[in-house]
Design a protein around this motif. Structure first.
Motif, PDB file in Angstrom:
ATOM      1  N   GLY A  13     -25.089  62.531  80.773  1.00 47.12           N
ATOM      2  CA  GLY A  13     -23.872  63.148  81.288  1.00 47.12           C
ATOM      3  C   GLY A  13     -24.013  63.951  82.564  1.00 47.12           C
ATOM      4  N   LEU A  14     -25.097  63.754  83.300  1.00 45.03           N
ATOM      5  CA  LEU A  14     -25.288  64.463  84.561  1.00 45.03           C
ATOM      6  C   LEU A  14     -24.927  63.557  85.734  1.00 45.03           C
ATOM      7  N   ARG A  15     -24.355  64.152  86.790  1.00 47.10           N
ATOM      8  CA  ARG A  15     -24.077  63.405  88.022  1.00 47.10           C
ATOM      9  C   ARG A  15     -25.316  63.515  88.897  1.00 47.10           C
ATOM     10  N   VAL A  16     -25.838  62.387  89.343  1.00 44.56           N
ATOM     11  CA  VAL A  16     -27.124  62.378  90.039  1.00 44.56           C
ATOM     12  C   VAL A  16     -26.979  61.875  91.469  1.00 44.56           C
ATOM     13  N   THR A  17     -27.622  62.603  92.380  1.00 41.27           N
ATOM     14  CA  THR A  17     -27.781  62.189  93.766  1.00 41.27           C
ATOM     15  C   THR A  17     -29.274  61.998  93.977  1.00 41.27           C
ATOM     16  N   LYS A  18     -29.651  60.868  94.591  1.00 42.61           N
ATOM     17  CA  LYS A  18     -31.073  60.575  94.830  1.00 42.61           C
ATOM     18  C   LYS A  18     -31.376  60.738  96.303  1.00 42.61           C
ATOM     19  N   ARG A  19     -32.598  61.211  96.565  1.00 42.31           N
ATOM     20  CA  ARG A  19     -33.013  61.409  97.946  1.00 42.31           C
ATOM     21  C   ARG A  19     -34.532  61.264  98.040  1.00 42.31           C
ATOM     22  N   HIS A  20     -34.996  60.653  99.102  1.00 39.46           N
ATOM     23  CA  HIS A  20     -36.436  60.521  99.344  1.00 39.46           C
ATOM     24  C   HIS A  20     -36.749  61.241 100.646  1.00 39.46           C
ATOM     25  N   MET A  68     -29.687  66.918  91.959  1.00 40.77           N
ATOM     26  CA  MET A  68     -30.281  66.237  93.097  1.00 40.77           C
ATOM     27  C   MET A  68     -31.710  65.924  92.704  1.00 40.77           C
ATOM     28  N   LEU A  69     -31.990  64.658  92.621  1.00 45.70           N
ATOM     29  CA  LEU A  69     -33.314  64.160  92.285  1.00 45.70           C
ATOM     30  C   LEU A  69     -33.988  63.805  93.599  1.00 45.70           C
ATOM     31  N   VAL A  70     -35.063  64.520  93.932  1.00 45.06           N
ATOM     32  CA  VAL A  70     -35.711  64.359  95.234  1.00 45.06           C
ATOM     33  C   VAL A  70     -37.142  63.896  95.035  1.00 45.06           C
ATOM     34  N   TYR A  71     -37.462  62.744  95.630  1.00 42.58           N
ATOM     35  CA  TYR A  71     -38.846  62.265  95.653  1.00 42.58           C
ATOM     36  C   TYR A  71     -39.426  62.706  96.985  1.00 42.58           C
ATOM     37  N   VAL A  72     -40.479  63.528  96.935  1.00 45.84           N
ATOM     38  CA  VAL A  72     -41.060  64.078  98.160  1.00 45.84           C
ATOM     39  C   VAL A  72     -42.432  63.471  98.398  1.00 45.84           C
ATOM     40  N   SER A  73     -42.609  62.900  99.579  1.00 43.61           N
ATOM     41  CA  SER A  73     -43.896  62.346 100.004  1.00 43.61           C
ATOM     42  C   SER A  73     -44.471  63.250 101.080  1.00 43.61           C
ATOM     43  N   GLU A  74     -45.740  63.556 100.958  1.00 45.58           N
ATOM     44  CA  GLU A  74     -46.406  64.470 101.890  1.00 45.58           C
ATOM     45  C   GLU A  74     -46.645  63.784 103.223  1.00 45.58           C
ATOM     46  N   GLU A 132     -41.372  52.524  98.374  1.00 45.61           N
ATOM     47  CA  GLU A 132     -41.034  51.613  97.274  1.00 45.61           C
ATOM     48  C   GLU A 132     -41.230  52.288  95.915  1.00 45.61           C
ATOM     49  N   LEU A 133     -42.366  52.976  95.747  1.00 50.22           N
ATOM     50  CA  LEU A 133     -42.619  53.701  94.500  1.00 50.22           C
ATOM     51  C   LEU A 133     -41.554  54.766  94.288  1.00 50.22           C
ATOM     52  N   GLY A 134     -41.246  55.506  95.339  1.00 50.94           N
ATOM     53  CA  GLY A 134     -40.230  56.556  95.245  1.00 50.94           C
ATOM     54  C   GLY A 134     -38.873  56.026  94.826  1.00 50.94           C
ATOM     55  N   GLU A 135     -38.437  54.941  95.442  1.00 50.87           N
ATOM     56  CA  GLU A 135     -37.131  54.369  95.099  1.00 50.87           C
ATOM     57  C   GLU A 135     -37.096  53.882  93.651  1.00 50.87           C
ATOM     58  N   ARG A 136     -38.166  53.257  93.221  1.00 51.05           N
ATOM     59  CA  ARG A 136     -38.220  52.764  91.839  1.00 51.05           C
ATOM     60  C   ARG A 136     -38.153  53.926  90.842  1.00 51.05           C
ATOM     61  N   VAL A 137     -38.913  54.983  91.097  1.00 51.58           N
ATOM     62  CA  VAL A 137     -38.925  56.143  90.206  1.00 51.58           C
ATOM     63  C   VAL A 137     -37.574  56.852  90.234  1.00 51.58           C
ATOM     64  N   LEU A 138     -36.980  57.000  91.414  1.00 52.60           N
ATOM     65  CA  LEU A 138     -35.677  57.643  91.523  1.00 52.60           C
ATOM     66  C   LEU A 138     -34.619  56.910  90.707  1.00 52.60           C
ATOM     67  N   VAL A 139     -34.592  55.598  90.806  1.00 56.28           N
ATOM     68  CA  VAL A 139     -33.602  54.805  90.063  1.00 56.28           C
ATOM     69  C   VAL A 139     -33.810  54.956  88.563  1.00 56.28           C
ATOM     70  N   GLU A 140     -35.057  54.913  88.135  1.00 56.63           N
ATOM     71  CA  GLU A 140     -35.381  55.015  86.700  1.00 56.63           C
ATOM     72  C   GLU A 140     -34.959  56.366  86.119  1.00 56.63           C
ATOM     73  N   PRO A 185     -37.393  68.080  91.880  1.00 54.40           N
ATOM     74  CA  PRO A 185     -38.310  67.389  92.794  1.00 54.40           C
ATOM     75  C   PRO A 185     -39.358  66.609  91.997  1.00 54.40           C
ATOM     76  N   ILE A 186     -39.661  65.420  92.468  1.00 48.00           N
ATOM     77  CA  ILE A 186     -40.697  64.600  91.830  1.00 48.00           C
ATOM     78  C   ILE A 186     -41.577  63.999  92.917  1.00 48.00           C
ATOM     79  N   ASP A 187     -42.727  63.524  92.503  1.00 51.34           N
ATOM     80  CA  ASP A 187     -43.632  62.844  93.417  1.00 51.34           C
ATOM     81  C   ASP A 187     -44.520  61.919  92.598  1.00 51.34           C
ATOM     82  N   ARG A 188     -45.539  61.364  93.222  1.00 50.39           N
ATOM     83  CA  ARG A 188     -46.394  60.405  92.524  1.00 50.39           C
ATOM     84  C   ARG A 188     -47.165  61.050  91.379  1.00 50.39           C
TER      85      ARG A 188
END
Length: 181
Positions: free
Chosen positions: A121-128, A73-79, A104-112, A48-51
């Protein structure tokens, strides 16, 4: 328990009588059993990541590289509570503007971050997600083998508070192996 029992008995044999037998009995639940020494297999990782927690140190990438082939699973969580408060005080338009900026910030960070994880070598799924940062992570972690979370997740860290209270709450409620970076 056998390994530690033998170790304590050998180390403290003939010292202070039966005192160490009593210690072994009292602290049995704190000593690892031989089957607890086995490292768990890691196939699913939740990050999990956030700002406040979106910079991953290179050392963590090196650690995660050991699990190449695992799914992340890379998850950007906004409160969501913050957006409700802004909507109540400044109006719906301002809340929607902030929500769009956060998305917008979440999508940019998730892609990066996803790109960097795929490079090792990891398989990544992104989710906001919009929701409660701690409750969402605790619930999601039930379906994963490993939780990897920044100590600054949920709020900024300071010298007086080197770990976010949210991270402390999450770690106390999650029963899965956890890496706090």
């Amino acid at each position: 328990m056998g390994v530690f029992n033998k170790l304590v008995t050998r180390k403290f044999r003939n010292i202070a009588g039966d005192r160490y037998d009593e210690i072994l009995k009292r602290y049995r639940e704190f000593l690892l059993l031989p089957d607890e020494f086995v490292l768990p297999e890691i196939h699913l990782i939740l990050i999990p990541i956030d700002r406040f927690a979106h910079e991953i140190p290179s050392e963590l990438y090196e650690t995660l590289e050991a699990y190449s082939g695992a799914s992340v699973m890379l998850v950007y969580v906004s409160e969501s509570m913050a957006f409700r408060m802004i909507e109540q005080t400044l109006g719906r338009d301002e809340a929607e503007k902030l929500k769009a900026a956060e998305r917008e910030l979440g999508e940019r960070v998730l892609v990066e971050i996803a790109s960097s994880l795929e490079d090792i070598g990891l398989r990544v799924t992104k989710r906001h997600l919009f929701g409660n940062k701690s409750d969402n992570v605790i619930k999601l972690a039930e379906n994963f083998d490993l939780l990897v979370i920044s100590r600054g997740y949920g709020s900024e860290i300071t010298k007086m508070s080197p770990m976010s209270p949210l991270v402390l709450r999450i770690v106390q409620h999650v029963v899965k192996p956890t890496i706090v970076y």
